[in-house]
Design a protein around this motif. Structure first.
Motif, PDB file in Angstrom:
ATOM      1  N   ILE A 260      -6.225 -18.381 -14.722  1.00  0.00           N
ATOM      2  CA  ILE A 260      -6.314 -16.948 -14.374  1.00  0.00           C
ATOM      3  C   ILE A 260      -5.847 -16.780 -12.929  1.00  0.00           C
ATOM      4  CG2 ILE A 260      -7.900 -15.036 -14.137  1.00  0.00           C
ATOM      5  CD1 ILE A 260      -8.702 -15.564 -16.659  1.00  0.00           C
ATOM      6  N   LYS A 261      -5.077 -15.737 -12.716  1.00  0.00           N
ATOM      7  CA  LYS A 261      -4.618 -15.450 -11.367  1.00  0.00           C
ATOM      8  C   LYS A 261      -5.322 -14.200 -10.842  1.00  0.00           C
ATOM      9  CE  LYS A 261      -0.893 -18.174 -12.210  1.00  0.00           C
ATOM     10  NZ  LYS A 261      -1.294 -18.523 -13.569  1.00  0.00           N
ATOM     11  N   ASN A 262      -5.204 -14.026  -9.544  1.00  0.00           N
ATOM     12  CA  ASN A 262      -5.718 -12.790  -8.955  1.00  0.00           C
ATOM     13  C   ASN A 262      -4.651 -11.713  -9.067  1.00  0.00           C
ATOM     14  OD1 ASN A 262      -7.979 -14.285  -8.051  1.00  0.00           O
ATOM     15  ND2 ASN A 262      -6.711 -15.068  -6.389  1.00  0.00           N
ATOM     16  N   LEU A 263      -5.069 -10.494  -8.889  1.00  0.00           N
ATOM     17  CA  LEU A 263      -4.142  -9.373  -9.060  1.00  0.00           C
ATOM     18  C   LEU A 263      -4.091  -8.548  -7.786  1.00  0.00           C
ATOM     19  CD1 LEU A 263      -5.162  -8.194 -12.588  1.00  0.00           C
ATOM     20  CD2 LEU A 263      -2.867  -8.832 -11.911  1.00  0.00           C
ATOM     21  N   VAL A 264      -2.904  -8.058  -7.493  1.00  0.00           N
ATOM     22  CA  VAL A 264      -2.810  -7.129  -6.367  1.00  0.00           C
ATOM     23  C   VAL A 264      -1.854  -6.001  -6.745  1.00  0.00           C
ATOM     24  CG1 VAL A 264      -0.881  -8.296  -5.205  1.00  0.00           C
ATOM     25  CG2 VAL A 264      -2.510  -6.981  -3.885  1.00  0.00           C
ATOM     26  N   TRP A 265      -2.241  -4.786  -6.423  1.00  0.00           N
ATOM     27  CA  TRP A 265      -1.406  -3.615  -6.614  1.00  0.00           C
ATOM     28  C   TRP A 265      -0.955  -3.145  -5.241  1.00  0.00           C
ATOM     29  CZ3 TRP A 265      -5.619  -4.877  -9.319  1.00  0.00           C
ATOM     30  CH2 TRP A 265      -5.579  -4.766 -10.720  1.00  0.00           C
ATOM     31  N   ILE A 266       0.332  -3.021  -5.064  1.00  0.00           N
ATOM     32  CA  ILE A 266       0.849  -2.623  -3.747  1.00  0.00           C
ATOM     33  C   ILE A 266       1.696  -1.367  -3.903  1.00  0.00           C
ATOM     34  CG2 ILE A 266       2.221  -3.283  -1.769  1.00  0.00           C
ATOM     35  CD1 ILE A 266       1.605  -6.037  -2.116  1.00  0.00           C
ATOM     36  N   ASP A 267       1.416  -0.381  -3.055  1.00  0.00           N
ATOM     37  CA  ASP A 267       2.256   0.808  -2.973  1.00  0.00           C
ATOM     38  C   ASP A 267       2.799   0.830  -1.557  1.00  0.00           C
ATOM     39  OD1 ASP A 267       1.727   4.306  -3.833  1.00  0.00           O
ATOM     40  OD2 ASP A 267       3.478   2.995  -3.897  1.00  0.00           O
ATOM     41  N   SER A 268       4.072   0.542  -1.433  1.00  0.00           N
ATOM     42  CA  SER A 268       4.551   0.264  -0.083  1.00  0.00           C
ATOM     43  C   SER A 268       5.426   1.388   0.448  1.00  0.00           C
ATOM     44  CB  SER A 268       5.347  -1.035  -0.080  1.00  0.00           C
ATOM     45  OG  SER A 268       6.234  -1.046  -1.167  1.00  0.00           O
ATOM     46  N   ASP A 269       5.490   1.430   1.781  1.00  0.00           N
ATOM     47  CA  ASP A 269       6.411   2.295   2.514  1.00  0.00           C
ATOM     48  C   ASP A 269       6.272   3.751   2.127  1.00  0.00           C
ATOM     49  OD1 ASP A 269       9.008  -0.226   2.470  1.00  0.00           O
ATOM     50  OD2 ASP A 269       7.346   0.119   3.846  1.00  0.00           O
ATOM     51  N   GLN A 270       5.056   4.261   2.257  1.00  0.00           N
ATOM     52  CA  GLN A 270       4.855   5.686   1.995  1.00  0.00           C
ATOM     53  C   GLN A 270       4.892   6.399   3.330  1.00  0.00           C
ATOM     54  OE1 GLN A 270       4.071   6.842  -1.268  1.00  0.00           O
ATOM     55  NE2 GLN A 270       4.777   4.773  -1.691  1.00  0.00           N
ATOM     56  N   ASN A 271       5.804   7.309   3.481  1.00  0.00           N
ATOM     57  CA  ASN A 271       5.904   8.084   4.708  1.00  0.00           C
ATOM     58  C   ASN A 271       4.928   9.232   4.672  1.00  0.00           C
ATOM     59  OD1 ASN A 271       7.421   7.677   6.966  1.00  0.00           O
ATOM     60  ND2 ASN A 271       9.346   8.123   5.942  1.00  0.00           N
ATOM     61  N   LEU A 272       4.183   9.411   5.779  1.00  0.00           N
ATOM     62  CA  LEU A 272       3.289  10.568   5.814  1.00  0.00           C
ATOM     63  C   LEU A 272       4.046  11.810   6.258  1.00  0.00           C
ATOM     64  CD1 LEU A 272       0.428  11.572   5.463  1.00  0.00           C
ATOM     65  CD2 LEU A 272      -0.077  10.866   7.766  1.00  0.00           C
ATOM     66  N   TYR A 273       5.065  11.618   7.113  1.00  0.00           N
ATOM     67  CA  TYR A 273       5.874  12.741   7.572  1.00  0.00           C
ATOM     68  C   TYR A 273       7.218  12.171   7.966  1.00  0.00           C
ATOM     69  CZ  TYR A 273       4.109  10.783  11.877  1.00  0.00           C
ATOM     70  OH  TYR A 273       3.748   9.909  12.860  1.00  0.00           O
ATOM     71  N   GLU A 274       8.247  13.032   8.037  1.00  0.00           N
ATOM     72  CA  GLU A 274       9.577  12.515   8.347  1.00  0.00           C
ATOM     73  C   GLU A 274       9.736  12.274   9.826  1.00  0.00           C
ATOM     74  OE1 GLU A 274      10.758  11.712   4.847  1.00  0.00           O
ATOM     75  OE2 GLU A 274      12.010  11.372   6.603  1.00  0.00           O
ATOM     76  N   ARG A 275       9.527  13.335  10.600  1.00  0.00           N
ATOM     77  CA  ARG A 275       9.638  13.161  12.040  1.00  0.00           C
ATOM     78  C   ARG A 275       8.713  14.131  12.739  1.00  0.00           C
ATOM     79  NH1 ARG A 275      14.779  12.678  13.457  1.00  0.00           N
ATOM     80  NH2 ARG A 275      14.127  12.496  15.594  1.00  0.00           N
ATOM     81  N   ALA A 276       8.318  13.748  13.958  1.00  0.00           N
ATOM     82  CA  ALA A 276       7.441  14.586  14.766  1.00  0.00           C
ATOM     83  C   ALA A 276       8.169  14.852  16.065  1.00  0.00           C
ATOM     84  CB  ALA A 276       6.120  13.872  15.023  1.00  0.00           C
ATOM     85  N   GLN A 277       8.538  16.088  16.269  1.00  0.00           N
ATOM     86  CA  GLN A 277       9.350  16.447  17.430  1.00  0.00           C
ATOM     87  C   GLN A 277       8.437  17.147  18.432  1.00  0.00           C
ATOM     88  OE1 GLN A 277      12.480  15.416  16.932  1.00  0.00           O
ATOM     89  NE2 GLN A 277      13.335  16.216  18.806  1.00  0.00           N
ATOM     90  N   CYS A 278       8.243  16.546  19.614  1.00  0.00           N
ATOM     91  CA  CYS A 278       7.359  17.183  20.591  1.00  0.00           C
ATOM     92  C   CYS A 278       8.087  18.296  21.318  1.00  0.00           C
ATOM     93  CB  CYS A 278       6.882  16.167  21.621  1.00  0.00           C
ATOM     94  SG  CYS A 278       5.761  14.989  20.924  1.00  0.00           S
ATOM     95  N   VAL A 279       9.326  18.010  21.711  1.00  0.00           N
ATOM     96  CA  VAL A 279      10.120  19.005  22.417  1.00  0.00           C
ATOM     97  C   VAL A 279      11.320  19.295  21.538  1.00  0.00           C
ATOM     98  CG1 VAL A 279      11.292  19.509  24.564  1.00  0.00           C
ATOM     99  CG2 VAL A 279       9.400  17.920  24.549  1.00  0.00           C
ATOM    100  N   PRO A 280      11.674  20.556  21.315  1.00  0.00           N
ATOM    101  CA  PRO A 280      12.804  20.815  20.409  1.00  0.00           C
ATOM    102  C   PRO A 280      14.092  20.223  20.969  1.00  0.00           C
ATOM    103  CG  PRO A 280      12.060  22.838  21.465  1.00  0.00           C
ATOM    104  CD  PRO A 280      11.064  21.791  21.787  1.00  0.00           C
ATOM    105  N   GLU A 281      14.860  19.645  20.091  1.00  0.00           N
ATOM    106  CA  GLU A 281      16.110  19.024  20.505  1.00  0.00           C
ATOM    107  C   GLU A 281      17.188  20.098  20.502  1.00  0.00           C
ATOM    108  OE1 GLU A 281      16.842  15.165  18.764  1.00  0.00           O
ATOM    109  OE2 GLU A 281      18.942  15.706  18.613  1.00  0.00           O
TER     110      GLU A 281
END
Lengths: 313, 459
Positions: A260-281
């Motif tokens: 018997i092996k152990n099991l792992v479920w991985i959900d990788s590389d989930q972005n919470l937001y694309e970019r956070a701009q402090c000062v407008p470019e």
């Protein structure tokens, strides 16, 4: 050398399943939990961590990564008004984990500061069904012949085999079941941070270490197949990218390569937001990127919350 | 000169002759000459006051709050840095005079009313609602509380809509768990030298507040929408009084005395709605101490750096009002040190000065975020709370900011004073031994819970 998760899988005798387990996915999709209102709060919280938290122009990663984590946990904790069983949780910071096991005559050990650990009074129920656990018998672990599986691991002389039962807590601790581990990659310099693949491998090793220590505390040191699998979750982030992992320890018999092996479920590389701009470019007097958070993904926050609520809801 | 005058008369008379319609002279649309005012650039008191007026108009006319704050703190000059956590003797009297604060011992009446209603077994939704300020409220709240008590005692479980009674036992167990985890169960290394506070009391305070706030968020919707900051920064800059510059190229000029507070509370809770006022804006509850000495005698030292006004997050944050701050006293100010130096009466002074200075800075910065400043005084009082602790002893403070006008000109006709209610420090527990907390004090926990449950009347 090559992706770290594959190596970690061999070292911990684990089978990988992509995506989150159905129990957690069900919590994410469950509309009764009222996750929609929390979306607005999550957006505010991200803006606070990335834009508003400092008197300077923009907060640095060492500041905004822990602040974002604390704010997300604050939202999750405030759900305990609705689900009183959530109060049986306690966060522990700076706890040290130590676990040893043997893997095909190689003695392996996991030691170190495992980030932030959330404990609960009740264990997480097993995520995989009995059939899935038995099905892992047929799964063959990927070997890396001719590369030894212990490549890139530090070889040390261990004089005391440490198995801190209950990780870094004494006996009688009421919140004795490790629930979730949190890893924050908050170094400002990119080379000091773990890459996503390495972070996932680190999460797997530490989740395994915690689960193994707990299993040995509950069922003794003899290697055997566990009747009640131990489930430990793990979330890693660098302030923007999230890695979610659910690890289920089915067996402490790690010497042999089959069974018997152990099991792992991985959900990788989930972005919470694309970019956070402090000062407008502004380029040539035209605002190309307005200030604020763009590309907010509520699903990532819902997964975070689902992993937090797992086991009580 | 005579010739000029004659020419002018001839000129005016010529004009008068050429008018065909000798009607009433049309009223001048605007004055013929610009108003006679003092110069802007001259070295005179009138010119200085004109420059000040122009500056005030500029700040009044600023479009956004950020612009207003930027103009307010634009001029950098040496200023006194006021430290809320200080070992200076009798610092709380000095701080009260700098911030025009009246210290009222004990907690404000509304907190006492809430205590009575909560202590009555079986608090119903009526008692669960926000306790109202004012003296007549306690009597009114007592009657329904007492009347409902026997009724609630009969019904074991209230309906889903009603708020269940406050379970002090459960909150006590939460507090004890947090304390035990930090001090007993979790294996930690030895504390670093002079960093005892970071080892146990700091994490304990964080755990305690976060778990209590989470479990009380079902009862207090304001907490559910709050923002919890760990180790935030709170800054405020203000002028109070006048002095003569002693040396330098500006010697002899009369300057306002500038102060700056840079505070780092251990934890703070910010909310999107303001806490209700405790007493009306113009109430007078005591006297502000008057100190004839210069502030440098406290001792207080001058430095020149950026004039910051900050509540913990920028103006754009919707959670722009403060709820509660939690301060942890450092190792330098621990009780044993004061007892060893035979300064027992200064122990309470430490708590009080921390409470007054930190809360003044926070409430005043909140008021500035809403656009008020010393020339545009607050139209509604700003209320915030604070808990000052060293890990074992807790002191509670509630501050109401009634006025921001503390500069030399604006304070002349200002009858308002800021008010601070504060308690003495009381221990939360006696000692932790072998996984047991001995001598747990429920009153302190209750006061903490009441602080967290504080919310505006509408909620």
């Amino acid at each position: 050398v090559f992706p770290g998760v594959r190596q970690a899988q061999w070292l911990t005798k684990t089978k990988l399943v992509e995506g989150l387990p159905p129990a957690v996915q069900g919590t994410v999709d469950n509309p009764a939990l009222g996750l929609q209102e929390l979306e607005e709060r999550a957006r505010h919280v991200v803006s606070h961590a990335r834009l508003w938290d400092t008197a300077e122009a923009a907060p640095r990663r060492e500041k905004y990564c822990p602040v974002l984590f604390e704010n997300l946990i604050h939202i999750c904790r405030s759900m305990s008004g609705k689900y009183p069983s959530l109060r049986k949780r306690m966060l522990a910071r700076n706890c040290r984990i130590a676990a040893t096991w043997e893997r095909e005559s190689i003695l392996l050990q996991v030691r170190g500061l495992s980030g932030i650990l959330m404990n609960s009074m009740t264990p997480i129920p097993p995520v995989a069904s009995k059939e899935e656990i038995l099905a892992t018998k047929e799964h063959v672990l990927e070997t890396f012949y001719p590369i030894a599986p212990t490549i890139d691991l530090q070889e040390v002389n261990v004089y005391k085999e440490l198995n801190d039962t209950g990780q870094c807590f004494r006996d009688g601790y009421p919140y004795s079941h490790p629930h979730t581990l949190f890893f924050l990659e908050s170094a400002s310099v990119r080379t000091d941070r773990f890459r996503p693949e390495q972070l996932r491998a680190k999460m797997l090793m530490f989740a395994f270490g915690n689960a193994l220590a707990k299993a040995k505390a509950l069922h003794g040191n003899d290697p055997k197949v566990l009747e009640q699998p131990v489930v430990v979750q793990s979330i890693g982030t660098d302030g923007q990218l999230f890695q979610f992992m659910v690890f289920q320890l089915n067996t402490t018999d790690l010497v042999s390569n089959d069974g018997i092996k152990n099991l792992v479920w991985i959900d990788s590389d989930q972005n919470l937001y694309e970019r956070a701009q402090c000062v407008p470019e502004v380029k040539k007097r035209v605002v190309t990127k307005p200030a604020g958070i763009s590309g907010f993904q509520p699903d990532t926050f819902k997964k975070f919350l689902a992993l937090y609520l797992h086991g009580t809801v | 000169m005579a010739s000029l005058r004659v020419r002018r008369l001839l000129g005016s008379s010529r004009r008068w002759f050429s008018e065909t319609v000798p009607g009433a002279p049309s009223p001048p649309a605007s004055p013929l000459y610009p108003p006679v005012v003092a110069s802007i650039t001259a070295k005179s008191k009138a010119a200085k006051s004109r420059r000040l007026q122009r500056f005030n108009q500029r700040v009044h006319a600023a479009a956004t709050v950020e612009e207003k704050l930027r103009l307010y703190g634009k001029l950098q000059r040496p200023k006194y840095t006021v430290y809320p956590q200080t070992f200076a003797l009798n610092a709380d009297r000095w701080y009260r005079s700098f911030t025009r604060t009246v210290l009222v011992p004990g907690m404000p009446p509304r907190a006492a009313a809430a205590k009575r209603t909560v202590a009555a077994a079986g608090a119903t939704p009526e008692a669960g609602r926000a306790p109202e300020p004012g003296v007549e409220a306690p009597a009114a709240a007592e009657a329904p509380g007492a009347a409902e008590a026997p009724g609630a005692a009969k019904t074991p479980e209230p309906a889903a809509g009603a708020a269940p009674s406050l379970d002090i036992g459960e909150l006590r167990s939460l507090a004890c768990d947090a304390l035990l985890q930090e001090s007993f169960y979790q294996k930690k290394k030895r504390p670093f030298l002079y960093r005892d506070q970071d080892h146990t009391p700091g994490p304990f305070l964080t755990q305690l507040v976060s778990t209590l706030a989470a479990s009380l968020s079902g009862r207090n919707p304001l907490l559910a929408a709050s923002s919890l900051d760990l180790n935030p920064e709170v800054n405020y800059y203000w002028h109070h009084g006048e002095e003569v510059v002693v040396h330098g190229h500006r010697k002899g000029r009369v300057d306002p005395v500038r102060f700056q507070i840079d505070d780092n509370p251990h934890l703070q809770i910010r909310v999107p709605k303001q806490l209700p006022e405790v007493v009306p804006l113009e109430s007078d509850l005591g006297d502000v101490p008057v100190i004839d000495h210069k502030p440098s005698k406290l001792p207080l030292f001058k430095k020149q750096y950026e004039n910051k006004v900050f509540i913990g997050s920028k103006v754009a944050d919707p959670c722009c009002y403060g709820h509660t701050q939690f301060h942890l006293l450092p190792d330098k100010l621990k009780r044993e040190r004061f007892i060893r130096e035979r300064l027992e009466d200064q122990i309470e002074v430490v708590y009080r000065s921390n409470g007054i200075a930190s809360l003044f800075a926070w409430t005043a910065a909140q008021a500035m975020y809403q656009g008020f400043w010393s020339e545009a005084d607050v139209t509604r009082p700003f209320v915030s709370q604070a808990v000052v602790t060293d890990g074992k002893y807790f002191a509670f403070f509630c501050y109401q900011l009634n006025t921001l006008a503390l500069t030399a000109e604006t304070i002349k006709n200002n009858p308002r004073k800021n008010i601070c209610w504060g308690t003495d420090s009381k221990p939360l527990y006696d000692v932790v031994e072998d996984g047991n907390v001995k001598g747990f004090n429920d009153e302190v926990l209750l006061q903490l819970v009441l602080f967290l449950l504080n919310r505006p009347k509408e909620l």
